[in-house]
Design a protein around this motif. Sequence first.
Motif, PDB file in Angstrom:
ATOM      1  N   SER A 105       0.675  -1.146   0.135  1.00 53.82           N
ATOM      2  CA  SER A 105       0.035  -0.260  -0.005  1.00 53.82           C
ATOM      3  C   SER A 105       1.049   1.289  -0.117  1.00 53.82           C
ATOM      4  O   SER A 105       1.862   1.176   0.703  1.00 53.82           O
ATOM      5  N   ILE A 106       0.464   2.262  -0.581  1.00 48.35           N
ATOM      6  CA  ILE A 106       0.893   3.602  -0.608  1.00 48.35           C
ATOM      7  C   ILE A 106       0.067   4.497   0.004  1.00 48.35           C
ATOM      8  O   ILE A 106      -1.047   4.716  -0.849  1.00 48.35           O
ATOM      9  N   ILE A 107       0.443   5.363   0.921  1.00 47.94           N
ATOM     10  CA  ILE A 107      -0.633   6.074   1.597  1.00 47.94           C
ATOM     11  C   ILE A 107       0.072   7.482   1.911  1.00 47.94           C
ATOM     12  O   ILE A 107       1.188   7.426   2.263  1.00 47.94           O
ATOM     13  N   ILE A 108      -0.554   8.407   1.009  1.00 43.99           N
ATOM     14  CA  ILE A 108       0.060   9.941   1.010  1.00 43.99           C
ATOM     15  C   ILE A 108      -1.275  10.604   1.837  1.00 43.99           C
ATOM     16  O   ILE A 108      -2.068  10.863   1.286  1.00 43.99           O
ATOM     17  N   ASN A 109      -0.620  11.343   2.840  1.00 43.11           N
ATOM     18  CA  ASN A 109      -1.743  12.210   3.576  1.00 43.11           C
ATOM     19  C   ASN A 109      -3.006  11.665   3.655  1.00 43.11           C
ATOM     20  O   ASN A 109      -3.910  12.151   3.755  1.00 43.11           O
ATOM     21  N   LYS A 110      -2.758  10.471   4.279  1.00 44.21           N
ATOM     22  CA  LYS A 110      -3.863   9.366   4.613  1.00 44.21           C
ATOM     23  C   LYS A 110      -4.889   8.975   3.610  1.00 44.21           C
ATOM     24  O   LYS A 110      -6.027   8.656   3.710  1.00 44.21           O
ATOM     25  N   ARG A 111      -4.655   9.349   2.217  1.00 44.43           N
ATOM     26  CA  ARG A 111      -5.185   8.768   1.111  1.00 44.43           C
ATOM     27  C   ARG A 111      -4.571   7.368   0.463  1.00 44.43           C
ATOM     28  O   ARG A 111      -3.159   7.501   0.342  1.00 44.43           O
ATOM     29  N   LYS A 112      -5.054   6.421   0.001  1.00 45.16           N
ATOM     30  CA  LYS A 112      -4.366   5.194  -0.444  1.00 45.16           C
ATOM     31  C   LYS A 112      -4.440   5.387  -1.943  1.00 45.16           C
ATOM     32  O   LYS A 112      -5.456   5.769  -2.472  1.00 45.16           O
ATOM     33  N   PHE A 113      -3.034   4.950  -2.396  1.00 46.25           N
ATOM     34  CA  PHE A 113      -2.828   5.017  -4.027  1.00 46.25           C
ATOM     35  C   PHE A 113      -2.334   3.679  -4.385  1.00 46.25           C
ATOM     36  O   PHE A 113      -1.793   2.875  -3.688  1.00 46.25           O
ATOM     37  N   ARG A 114      -2.926   3.424  -5.839  1.00 48.21           N
ATOM     38  CA  ARG A 114      -2.066   2.345  -6.488  1.00 48.21           C
ATOM     39  C   ARG A 114      -1.189   2.756  -7.497  1.00 48.21           C
ATOM     40  O   ARG A 114      -1.311   3.843  -7.719  1.00 48.21           O
ATOM     41  N   GLY A 115      -0.522   1.869  -7.927  1.00 48.60           N
ATOM     42  CA  GLY A 115       0.683   2.183  -9.133  1.00 48.60           C
ATOM     43  C   GLY A 115       1.840   2.615  -8.690  1.00 48.60           C
ATOM     44  O   GLY A 115       2.408   2.268  -7.745  1.00 48.60           O
ATOM     45  N   ILE A 116       2.288   3.737  -9.276  1.00 53.99           N
ATOM     46  CA  ILE A 116       3.791   4.200  -9.016  1.00 53.99           C
ATOM     47  C   ILE A 116       3.603   5.650  -8.928  1.00 53.99           C
ATOM     48  O   ILE A 116       2.770   6.438  -9.290  1.00 53.99           O
ATOM     49  N   ILE A 117       4.379   5.992  -7.558  1.00 55.39           N
ATOM     50  CA  ILE A 117       4.456   7.614  -7.341  1.00 55.39           C
ATOM     51  C   ILE A 117       5.609   8.099  -7.533  1.00 55.39           C
ATOM     52  O   ILE A 117       6.877   7.699  -7.049  1.00 55.39           O
ATOM     53  N   ASP A 118       5.355   9.416  -8.229  1.00 53.76           N
ATOM     54  CA  ASP A 118       6.730  10.293  -8.345  1.00 53.76           C
ATOM     55  C   ASP A 118       6.622  11.504  -7.563  1.00 53.76           C
ATOM     56  O   ASP A 118       5.366  11.960  -7.675  1.00 53.76           O
ATOM     57  N   ILE A 119       7.719  11.865  -6.645  1.00 51.54           N
ATOM     58  CA  ILE A 119       7.626  12.977  -5.827  1.00 51.54           C
ATOM     59  C   ILE A 119       8.645  13.920  -6.344  1.00 51.54           C
ATOM     60  O   ILE A 119       9.745  13.608  -6.774  1.00 51.54           O
ATOM     61  N   ILE A 120       8.326  15.209  -6.786  1.00 52.99           N
ATOM     62  CA  ILE A 120       9.114  16.367  -7.704  1.00 52.99           C
ATOM     63  C   ILE A 120       9.319  17.346  -6.951  1.00 52.99           C
ATOM     64  O   ILE A 120       8.136  17.852  -6.326  1.00 52.99           O
ATOM     65  N   ARG A 121      10.374  17.727  -6.583  1.00 56.27           N
ATOM     66  CA  ARG A 121      10.598  19.091  -6.225  1.00 56.27           C
ATOM     67  C   ARG A 121      10.401  20.120  -7.267  1.00 56.27           C
ATOM     68  O   ARG A 121      11.332  20.298  -8.314  1.00 56.27           O
ATOM     69  N   GLU A 122       9.414  21.054  -7.039  1.00 55.67           N
ATOM     70  CA  GLU A 122       9.310  22.134  -8.119  1.00 55.67           C
ATOM     71  C   GLU A 122      10.264  23.219  -8.193  1.00 55.67           C
ATOM     72  O   GLU A 122      10.757  23.462  -6.919  1.00 55.67           O
ATOM     73  N   PRO A 123      10.484  24.115  -9.213  1.00 52.74           N
ATOM     74  CA  PRO A 123      11.223  25.228  -9.091  1.00 52.74           C
ATOM     75  C   PRO A 123      10.887  26.409  -7.941  1.00 52.74           C
ATOM     76  O   PRO A 123      11.747  26.876  -7.404  1.00 52.74           O
ATOM     77  N   ASP A 124       9.896  26.313  -7.705  1.00 54.89           N
ATOM     78  CA  ASP A 124       9.269  27.193  -6.422  1.00 54.89           C
ATOM     79  C   ASP A 124       9.364  26.574  -5.170  1.00 54.89           C
ATOM     80  O   ASP A 124       8.963  27.121  -4.115  1.00 54.89           O
ATOM     81  N   VAL A 125      10.189  25.644  -4.960  1.00 57.47           N
ATOM     82  CA  VAL A 125      10.387  24.791  -3.794  1.00 57.47           C
ATOM     83  C   VAL A 125       9.198  24.098  -2.994  1.00 57.47           C
ATOM     84  O   VAL A 125       8.785  24.420  -1.771  1.00 57.47           O
ATOM     85  N   THR A 126       8.361  23.764  -3.903  1.00 52.37           N
ATOM     86  CA  THR A 126       6.963  23.236  -3.415  1.00 52.37           C
ATOM     87  C   THR A 126       7.066  21.768  -4.158  1.00 52.37           C
ATOM     88  O   THR A 126       7.909  21.474  -4.822  1.00 52.37           O
ATOM     89  N   LEU A 127       6.118  20.725  -3.643  1.00 53.45           N
ATOM     90  CA  LEU A 127       6.065  19.556  -4.105  1.00 53.45           C
ATOM     91  C   LEU A 127       5.107  19.343  -5.037  1.00 53.45           C
ATOM     92  O   LEU A 127       3.843  19.651  -4.874  1.00 53.45           O
ATOM     93  N   LEU A 128       5.209  18.268  -5.987  1.00 55.30           N
ATOM     94  CA  LEU A 128       4.212  17.855  -7.170  1.00 55.30           C
ATOM     95  C   LEU A 128       4.299  16.411  -6.875  1.00 55.30           C
ATOM     96  O   LEU A 128       5.540  15.857  -7.046  1.00 55.30           O
ATOM     97  N   VAL A 129       3.190  15.641  -6.595  1.00 51.41           N
ATOM     98  CA  VAL A 129       3.035  14.133  -6.502  1.00 51.41           C
ATOM     99  C   VAL A 129       2.251  13.695  -7.676  1.00 51.41           C
ATOM    100  O   VAL A 129       1.140  14.197  -7.662  1.00 51.41           O
ATOM    101  N   VAL A 130       3.024  12.775  -8.418  1.00 49.02           N
ATOM    102  CA  VAL A 130       2.235  12.443  -9.609  1.00 49.02           C
ATOM    103  C   VAL A 130       2.156  10.708  -9.657  1.00 49.02           C
ATOM    104  O   VAL A 130       3.122  10.273  -9.307  1.00 49.02           O
ATOM    105  N   ASN A 131       0.749  10.294  -9.737  1.00 49.29           N
ATOM    106  CA  ASN A 131       0.595   8.726  -9.693  1.00 49.29           C
ATOM    107  C   ASN A 131       0.320   8.277 -11.078  1.00 49.29           C
ATOM    108  O   ASN A 131      -0.393   8.803 -11.835  1.00 49.29           O
ATOM    109  N   ARG A 132       1.286   7.534 -11.292  1.00 55.15           N
ATOM    110  CA  ARG A 132       1.466   6.894 -12.749  1.00 55.15           C
ATOM    111  C   ARG A 132       0.593   5.490 -12.339  1.00 55.15           C
ATOM    112  O   ARG A 132       1.142   4.528 -11.721  1.00 55.15           O
ATOM    113  N   ILE A 133      -0.638   5.429 -13.226  1.00 53.76           N
ATOM    114  CA  ILE A 133      -1.397   4.287 -12.693  1.00 53.76           C
ATOM    115  C   ILE A 133      -2.259   3.682 -14.090  1.00 53.76           C
ATOM    116  O   ILE A 133      -2.117   4.549 -15.195  1.00 53.76           O
ATOM    117  N   ASP A 134      -2.409   2.449 -14.217  1.00 53.88           N
ATOM    118  CA  ASP A 134      -2.975   2.054 -15.383  1.00 53.88           C
ATOM    119  C   ASP A 134      -4.459   2.450 -15.396  1.00 53.88           C
ATOM    120  O   ASP A 134      -5.027   2.868 -14.525  1.00 53.88           O
TER     121      ASP A 134
END
Length: 196
Positions: A105-134
């Motif tokens: 299981s992948i749980i981010i901020n109490k939400r469960k996700f399937r697939g692959i998770i990419d966590i990216i530091r954006e230029p403005d020093v914030t996070l972008l989280v992308v779920n790669r899923i079928d």
Amino acid sequence: MIKKIALMFLIALFFLSFYPSGSYSLSAKPQGPKKYIRVAIIKDKKEINLRLRGSYRISTLHTKELIKEGVNLKTTVRPTYSGLKFKDKDIKFFGIRIETRRDASIIINKRKFRGIIDIIREPDVTLLVVNRIDIEEYLCGVLYHEISHLWPYEALKAQAVASRTFALYQHKVNKDKDIYYPGGFSSKFDCISRKD
């Protein structure tokens, strides 16, 4: 509102006419290789809570260099000027990929996700989280939020076709739109989570 629903239904019926019988069914198994889409699940955040239950592997996003692997993880992730920070450990990379075994299981901020998770530091020093899923798994999750399960089954099928068509269109438009810049990179996505 009724006009909007009627228009959506007509568009879905149009696309249904191009599918062979049964291929648009909610229970039909997809044919051929899986098609993955990118869904932005978190944007512009300064911290996320990450919990992995089961076997996992964390690697750099573009070079696939192994950062950490193991079983079970509970941590916070923050962006820094030099990359990412896991609790007290600095990672000098601007993007990581989290992959788990099918039963994990992948749980981010109490939400469960399937697939692959990419966590990216954006230029403005914030996070972008992308779920790669079928796309079929994505549809199972998104239909629940787009249409009532009390509606007729044919309406559910029409919404599935409309949602699949929209996701595939966005995937085609955005598939080559990763953005690179000195000192890091950003990633475009195909869809946006409704609970961000």
